[in-house]
Design an enzyme around this catalytic site. Sequence first.
Site, PDB file in Angstrom:
ATOM      1  N   MET A   1      21.602  69.703  41.247  1.00  0.00           N
ATOM      2  CA  MET A   1      20.685  68.255  42.011  1.00  0.00           C
ATOM      3  C   MET A   1      21.245  68.475  43.205  1.00  0.00           C
ATOM      4  O   MET A   1      22.115  67.577  43.758  1.00  0.00           O
ATOM      5  CB  MET A   1      21.070  67.253  41.300  1.00  0.00           C
ATOM      6  CG  MET A   1      20.285  67.100  39.944  1.00  0.00           C
ATOM      7  SD  MET A   1      21.053  65.928  38.761  1.00  0.00           S
ATOM      8  CE  MET A   1      22.222  66.868  37.891  1.00  0.00           C
TER       9      MET A   1
ATOM     10  N   HIS B   1      25.505  71.506  28.853  1.00  0.00           N
ATOM     11  CA  HIS B   1      24.764  70.958  30.266  1.00  0.00           C
ATOM     12  C   HIS B   1      25.659  70.613  31.201  1.00  0.00           C
ATOM     13  O   HIS B   1      26.455  69.763  31.068  1.00  0.00           O
ATOM     14  CB  HIS B   1      23.815  69.998  29.878  1.00  0.00           C
ATOM     15  CG  HIS B   1      22.877  69.660  30.963  1.00  0.00           C
ATOM     16  ND1 HIS B   1      21.655  70.616  31.346  1.00  0.00           N
ATOM     17  CD2 HIS B   1      22.830  68.880  31.933  1.00  0.00           C
ATOM     18  CE1 HIS B   1      21.081  70.052  32.221  1.00  0.00           C
ATOM     19  NE2 HIS B   1      21.670  68.810  32.540  1.00  0.00           N
TER      20      HIS B   1
ATOM     21  N   SER C   1      25.511  66.883  27.855  1.00  0.00           N
ATOM     22  CA  SER C   1      25.737  66.923  29.181  1.00  0.00           C
ATOM     23  C   SER C   1      27.251  66.416  29.573  1.00  0.00           C
ATOM     24  O   SER C   1      27.583  65.284  29.264  1.00  0.00           O
ATOM     25  CB  SER C   1      24.918  65.977  29.934  1.00  0.00           C
ATOM     26  OG  SER C   1      25.191  65.781  31.389  1.00  0.00           O
TER      27      SER C   1
ATOM     28  N   MET D   1      25.918  67.577  41.657  1.00  0.00           N
ATOM     29  CA  MET D   1      25.358  66.597  42.345  1.00  0.00           C
ATOM     30  C   MET D   1      25.816  66.605  43.883  1.00  0.00           C
ATOM     31  O   MET D   1      27.277  66.809  43.888  1.00  0.00           O
ATOM     32  CB  MET D   1      25.502  65.242  41.832  1.00  0.00           C
ATOM     33  CG  MET D   1      24.916  65.259  40.617  1.00  0.00           C
ATOM     34  SD  MET D   1      25.031  63.602  39.873  1.00  0.00           S
ATOM     35  CE  MET D   1      24.335  63.568  38.364  1.00  0.00           C
TER      36      MET D   1
ATOM     37  N   ASP E   1      15.735  65.971  30.074  1.00  0.00           N
ATOM     38  CA  ASP E   1      17.117  65.391  30.779  1.00  0.00           C
ATOM     39  C   ASP E   1      17.000  63.815  31.092  1.00  0.00           C
ATOM     40  O   ASP E   1      16.237  63.577  31.933  1.00  0.00           O
ATOM     41  CB  ASP E   1      17.623  66.190  31.851  1.00  0.00           C
ATOM     42  CG  ASP E   1      18.828  65.940  32.269  1.00  0.00           C
ATOM     43  OD1 ASP E   1      19.715  65.154  31.670  1.00  0.00           O
ATOM     44  OD2 ASP E   1      19.347  66.818  33.227  1.00  0.00           O
TER      45      ASP E   1
ATOM     46  N   HIS F   1      22.770  72.535  35.945  1.00  0.00           N
ATOM     47  CA  HIS F   1      21.557  71.753  36.606  1.00  0.00           C
ATOM     48  C   HIS F   1      21.964  71.534  37.876  1.00  0.00           C
ATOM     49  O   HIS F   1      22.804  70.671  38.210  1.00  0.00           O
ATOM     50  CB  HIS F   1      21.429  70.650  35.570  1.00  0.00           C
ATOM     51  CG  HIS F   1      20.298  69.559  36.350  1.00  0.00           C
ATOM     52  ND1 HIS F   1      20.090  68.429  35.565  1.00  0.00           N
ATOM     53  CD2 HIS F   1      19.291  69.925  37.379  1.00  0.00           C
ATOM     54  CE1 HIS F   1      19.131  67.657  36.355  1.00  0.00           C
ATOM     55  NE2 HIS F   1      18.557  68.525  37.154  1.00  0.00           N
TER      56      HIS F   1
ATOM     57  N   ASP G   1      25.875  69.265  35.186  1.00  0.00           N
ATOM     58  CA  ASP G   1      25.186  68.519  36.260  1.00  0.00           C
ATOM     59  C   ASP G   1      26.222  68.816  37.517  1.00  0.00           C
ATOM     60  O   ASP G   1      27.022  68.082  37.634  1.00  0.00           O
ATOM     61  CB  ASP G   1      25.167  67.322  35.925  1.00  0.00           C
ATOM     62  CG  ASP G   1      23.992  66.975  34.788  1.00  0.00           C
ATOM     63  OD1 ASP G   1      23.076  67.367  34.910  1.00  0.00           O
ATOM     64  OD2 ASP G   1      24.458  66.219  33.739  1.00  0.00           O
TER      65      ASP G   1
ATOM     66  N   MET H   1      12.742  65.917  34.382  1.00  0.00           N
ATOM     67  CA  MET H   1      13.781  64.665  34.361  1.00  0.00           C
ATOM     68  C   MET H   1      13.001  63.335  33.658  1.00  0.00           C
ATOM     69  O   MET H   1      11.799  63.045  34.010  1.00  0.00           O
ATOM     70  CB  MET H   1      14.297  64.377  35.584  1.00  0.00           C
ATOM     71  CG  MET H   1      15.071  65.418  36.468  1.00  0.00           C
ATOM     72  SD  MET H   1      16.690  65.520  35.452  1.00  0.00           S
ATOM     73  CE  MET H   1      17.140  63.998  35.312  1.00  0.00           C
TER      74      MET H   1
HETATM   75  C1  DX5 Z   1      21.154  62.828  35.327  1.00  0.00           C
HETATM   76  C2  DX5 Z   1      21.821  64.182  34.621  1.00  0.00           C
HETATM   77  C3  DX5 Z   1      21.714  64.321  33.415  1.00  0.00           C
HETATM   78  C4  DX5 Z   1      22.807  63.264  32.650  1.00  0.00           C
HETATM   79  C5  DX5 Z   1      21.950  62.483  31.497  1.00  0.00           C
HETATM   80  O1  DX5 Z   1      20.815  63.017  36.604  1.00  0.00           O
HETATM   81  O2  DX5 Z   1      20.839  65.492  35.073  1.00  0.00           O
HETATM   82  O3  DX5 Z   1      21.983  65.273  32.796  1.00  0.00           O
HETATM   83  O4  DX5 Z   1      24.033  63.652  32.126  1.00  0.00           O
HETATM   84  O5  DX5 Z   1      22.612  61.540  31.055  1.00  0.00           O
HETATM   85  P1  DX5 Z   1      22.041  60.494  29.735  1.00  0.00           P
HETATM   86  O6  DX5 Z   1      21.815  61.718  28.436  1.00  0.00           O
HETATM   87  O7  DX5 Z   1      23.171  59.670  29.643  1.00  0.00           O
HETATM   88  O8  DX5 Z   1      20.936  60.151  30.123  1.00  0.00           O
HETATM   89 ZN    ZN Z   2      21.182  67.105  33.950  1.00  0.00          ZN
END
Ligand code: DX5
Ligand code: ZN
Length: 216
Positions: free
Chosen positions: A68, A33, A8, A37, A175, A66, A35, A137
């Site tokens: 969010m 990956h 990620s 947000m 994740d 991903h 993310d 998650m």
């Molecule tokens: C959190 C993200 C993850 C994040 C995971 O909301 O969806 O993808 O990057 O990070 P680690 O592996 O550090 O928990």
């Molecule tokens: Zn993620």
Amino acid sequence: MKQLIAPSILSADFLNLGRDIEMVNKSEADWIHVDVMDGMFVPNISFGFPIIKQVNAIAEKPLDVHLMINDPDRYLQDFKSVGADLLTVHYEACNHLHRTLSRIRELGMKSGVSLNPHTPVSVLEDILDQTDLVLLMSVNPGFGGQKFIPQIIKKVEKLKKMIKEAGTSTLIEIDGGVNYETGKQLIDAGADVLVAGSFVFGADDPQATIKGLKDL
Ligand code: DX5
Ligand code: ZN
């Protein structure tokens, strides 16, 4: 099947993002990956289209995006345009999940649905045939570097059983808080894809860490 690894880039060095993507290109990682947000669905804001477009320009692995974000239907075409190969929305953020997942496939991407830690896997029973990927998650979404919630292991086992019964080829991705120890437990429980952010990018040797996760 050997587990897939998706580093990620939320934990990458944004001032040296190109360098970090090149590292992932050279590594045994399977996907990248990404993310996204919105500061509404989760209490954090990450990055958007201009960054993803640039990442896609040099990435040699599929982009596993991903979302969010609330009401993701507004942006499905835009994420396709900037290079998403797999597009995952949150169950909790969609009013008409069947329509959303069908649309993602129509646009030529793999469809994914993610569940927050409190959402039971049973809610997916009637939608698995529309779902290429379920992203469970194992932390509350919004931040990297959080502690793994161990109850997720049972969810993986339940979901694996549901997928088998449904006869679909849906992949299970996890994740949050993934490291060698939790990664091994997850694979034993039936996980197909491991996302890892801080464990990879915070390591002295990120490339060797990716290989370590691949070899678990
Ligand atoms: C959190 C993200 C993850 C994040 C995971 O909301 O969806 O993808 O990057 O990070 P680690 O592996 O550090 O928990
Ligand atoms: Zn993620």
